[in-house]
Scaffold this motif. Structure first.
Motif, mmCIF file in Angstrom:
data_model
loop_
_atom_site.group_PDB
_atom_site.id
_atom_site.type_symbol
_atom_site.label_atom_id
_atom_site.label_comp_id
_atom_site.label_asym_id
_atom_site.label_seq_id
_atom_site.Cartn_x
_atom_site.Cartn_y
_atom_site.Cartn_z
ATOM 1 N N UNK A 121 -61.274 7.496 3.192
ATOM 2 C CA UNK A 121 -59.856 7.565 2.885
ATOM 3 C C UNK A 121 -58.994 7.005 4.000
ATOM 4 N N UNK A 122 -59.353 7.298 5.257
ATOM 5 C CA UNK A 122 -58.589 6.765 6.395
ATOM 6 C C UNK A 122 -58.582 5.244 6.355
ATOM 7 N N UNK A 123 -59.755 4.663 6.125
ATOM 8 C CA UNK A 123 -59.878 3.201 6.087
ATOM 9 C C UNK A 123 -59.070 2.618 4.929
ATOM 10 N N UNK A 124 -59.207 3.213 3.750
ATOM 11 C CA UNK A 124 -58.511 2.696 2.563
ATOM 12 C C UNK A 124 -56.999 2.824 2.708
ATOM 13 N N UNK A 157 -58.337 11.732 0.521
ATOM 14 C CA UNK A 157 -58.239 12.586 1.706
ATOM 15 C C UNK A 157 -59.448 13.506 1.849
ATOM 16 N N UNK A 158 -60.294 13.587 0.800
ATOM 17 C CA UNK A 158 -61.520 14.358 0.914
ATOM 18 C C UNK A 158 -61.584 15.597 0.059
ATOM 19 N N UNK A 159 -61.245 15.477 -1.225
ATOM 20 C CA UNK A 159 -61.306 16.616 -2.133
ATOM 21 C C UNK A 159 -62.115 16.244 -3.364
ATOM 22 N N UNK A 160 -62.587 17.273 -4.067
ATOM 23 C CA UNK A 160 -63.223 17.026 -5.349
ATOM 24 C C UNK A 160 -62.159 16.556 -6.328
ATOM 25 N N UNK A 161 -62.574 15.904 -7.409
ATOM 26 C CA UNK A 161 -61.604 15.349 -8.351
ATOM 27 C C UNK A 161 -60.777 16.442 -9.034
ATOM 28 N N UNK A 171 -50.998 16.966 4.982
ATOM 29 C CA UNK A 171 -50.500 15.819 4.214
ATOM 30 C C UNK A 171 -49.060 16.010 3.754
ATOM 31 N N UNK A 172 -48.636 17.251 3.552
ATOM 32 C CA UNK A 172 -47.269 17.522 3.090
ATOM 33 C C UNK A 172 -46.273 17.622 4.237
ATOM 34 N N UNK A 173 -46.772 17.598 5.467
ATOM 35 C CA UNK A 173 -45.930 17.850 6.638
ATOM 36 C C UNK A 173 -45.155 16.596 7.051
ATOM 37 N N UNK A 174 -44.147 16.264 6.268
ATOM 38 C CA UNK A 174 -43.320 15.093 6.563
ATOM 39 C C UNK A 174 -42.094 15.070 5.667
ATOM 40 N N UNK A 175 -41.067 14.359 6.104
ATOM 41 C CA UNK A 175 -39.792 14.305 5.382
ATOM 42 C C UNK A 175 -39.703 13.142 4.387
ATOM 43 N N UNK A 188 -56.373 13.075 5.899
ATOM 44 C CA UNK A 188 -57.741 12.565 5.815
ATOM 45 C C UNK A 188 -58.488 12.739 7.134
ATOM 46 N N UNK A 189 -57.803 12.525 8.265
ATOM 47 C CA UNK A 189 -58.428 12.711 9.578
ATOM 48 C C UNK A 189 -58.872 14.150 9.754
ATOM 49 N N UNK A 190 -58.018 15.089 9.357
ATOM 50 C CA UNK A 190 -58.390 16.502 9.446
ATOM 51 C C UNK A 190 -59.597 16.785 8.554
ATOM 52 N N UNK A 191 -59.624 16.131 7.380
ATOM 53 C CA UNK A 191 -60.743 16.309 6.463
ATOM 54 C C UNK A 191 -62.078 15.862 7.042
ATOM 55 N N UNK A 192 -62.044 14.912 7.963
ATOM 56 C CA UNK A 192 -63.282 14.440 8.596
ATOM 57 C C UNK A 192 -63.935 15.528 9.427
#
Length: 417
Positions: free
Chosen positions: A9-12, A315-319, A363-367, A411-415
């Motif tokens: 996900x990070x790469x994509x 980001x690293x979740x199941x569908x 992922x939600x931590x932004x304006x 995604x980084x945290x998901x790693x």
């Protein structure tokens, strides 16, 4: 497997940012790789350094203390509506918690505390230290680094004020970096509020929110330099230094200024929530006219979930979890992160795993949303009227960049989890 999915996900996500680039042949390699390494280093330290975990729970206790102190004030002013003892018994399944009287006043208290910490030069010292680290790792200029790091503690309009004299001559790439940083981070005044909302859903959430905002600063640099690469190397490597000072004349003056500013923010949040919830309700009423799909009615939340589900999957979740998370991401982008966090806190435990809740918290931590775009254009446009058209032209790109940056952080945290 999910960790590998997060790495992919990070790469994509970074590839998507590059695809939006104004000039794909020109890349600020030092800024991009330096930002990626810095973000990965933060994630490793957060996961594998026990002392940092202890800080998380200490911050969680701080949130509780500030919440209790705020409730003491709201209880005095609003009585049982603000948290004072109830004069009646609450029926089973009901709640006496009223957001406007018990939750949102945290913004006013935190605004006053932030103003005092700014006057005491605690926040300026931290900001300068972070800016120095960002400059050394990514090669940013002084104005960019300071403005980017200031966004971790203050709002997207207040941060550029610190480098206002340099906004006129800042490169287009540098201006876009400041805008992206504003979209990819949250202000300290609302961080405690979000922590109070999520404290039951995620242990040590205050520490996670702080780290999320910290990690999204280098992510904002990476994404912004991929989308709007610098055209002049000199503008990105200047050694300008800045003195960050408060305009308050005393501690009590700082408390007063912070309280007034917090009241304005409080009223703005209340008004925005009323309007946005009403608009979502109206949109859902219109969508109800459309025939149901698979036995479920169409709603704005369902549509947004379908659009953003592939992003949250990356980001690293199941569908199955990605569809729930996609709805949260869509609400955050179209409405705001506050409403998304409210929904996240209200989700049943089986809807998202603890790991997925953690990823979504980052992922939600932004304006990055449409309302913030109006605030940014108005604020920056007033500071540099000569560049207003350029700011407007970069506006929608900054929302995309800010969203990609927070998704990269998730995604980084998901790693590592």
């Amino acid at each position: 497997m999910l960790r590998f999915q997060s790495a992919l996900g990070v790469v994509v996500l970074l590839f998507i940012a590059w695809m939006f680039s104004e000039n794909r042949r020109r890349l600020a390699w030092r800024s991009v790789w330096g930002g990626v390494v810095l973000q990965l280093g933060m994630a490793v330290a957060m996961v594998h350094v026990p002392k940092i975990q202890e800080v998380f729970f200490l911050l969680h206790r701080v949130v509780q203390v500030v919440s209790e102190a705020t409730e003491a004030g709201t209880g005095l002013v609003f009585g049982y509506l603000g948290g004072a003892p109830l004069p009646f018994e609450v029926k089973s399944g009901a709640s006496a918690y009223i957001l406007a009287f018990r939750g949102l006043p945290l913004v006013v208290v935190m605004s006053a505390l932030s103003s005092v910490l700014f006057y005491w030069k605690i926040i300026p010292w931290v900001v300068r230290a972070l800016a120095w680290s960002l400059r050394k790792s990514t090669g940013l200029g002084g104005a960019e680094a300071l403005g980017t790091c200031a966004n971790i503690f203050v709002g997207m309009v207040e941060a550029p004020v610190l480098v206002r004299p340099y906004l006129e001559t800042l490169s287009r790439s540098g201006l876009f970096t400041l805008m992206t940083a504003g979209m990819a981070t949250i202000a300290g005044t609302v961080m405690v509020l979000y922590a109070s909302i999520l404290q039951k859903a995620l242990p040590g959430v205050m520490g996670h929110l702080l780290v999320a905002s910290l990690m999204s600063a280098p992510a904002a640099v990476v994404v912004s330099k991929l989308m709007v690469p610098p055209s002049e190397a000199s503008s990105e490597t200047d050694e300008t230094t800045f003195e960050v000072v408060s305009d308050a004349r005393s501690t009590m003056d700082a408390v007063t200024q912070g309280t007034v500013a917090g009241l304005s923010l409080f009223l703005n949040i209340v008004a925005m929530l009323i309007v946005f919830v009403a608009l979502v309700h109206l949109a859902n009423a219109i969508l109800a006219l459309v025939p149901p799909w698979h036995g479920e009615p169409w709603t704005i939340q369902r549509l947004l979930g379908a659009v953003m589900a592939p992003v949250t999957w990356l980001m690293g979740m199941s569908w199955s979890e990605a569809q729930v998370a996609g709805r949260l991401m869509g609400i955050k982008t179209v409405l705001n992160e506050f409403m998304a966090y409210l929904d996240l806190a209200a989700l049943p435990e089986e809807a998202l795993s603890l790991r997925s809740r953690l990823i979504m918290t980052y992922a939600l931590c932004g304006f990055a949303n449409m309302g913030s775009l109006g605030i940014m254009i108005g604020g920056l446009g007033a500071m540099v009227p000569s560049r207003r058209s350029e700011i407007v032209a970069l506006g929608m790109r900054s929302i995309v960049a800010g969203t990609l940056a927070t998704c990269v952080t998730g995604a980084v945290i998901g790693i590592f989890y």
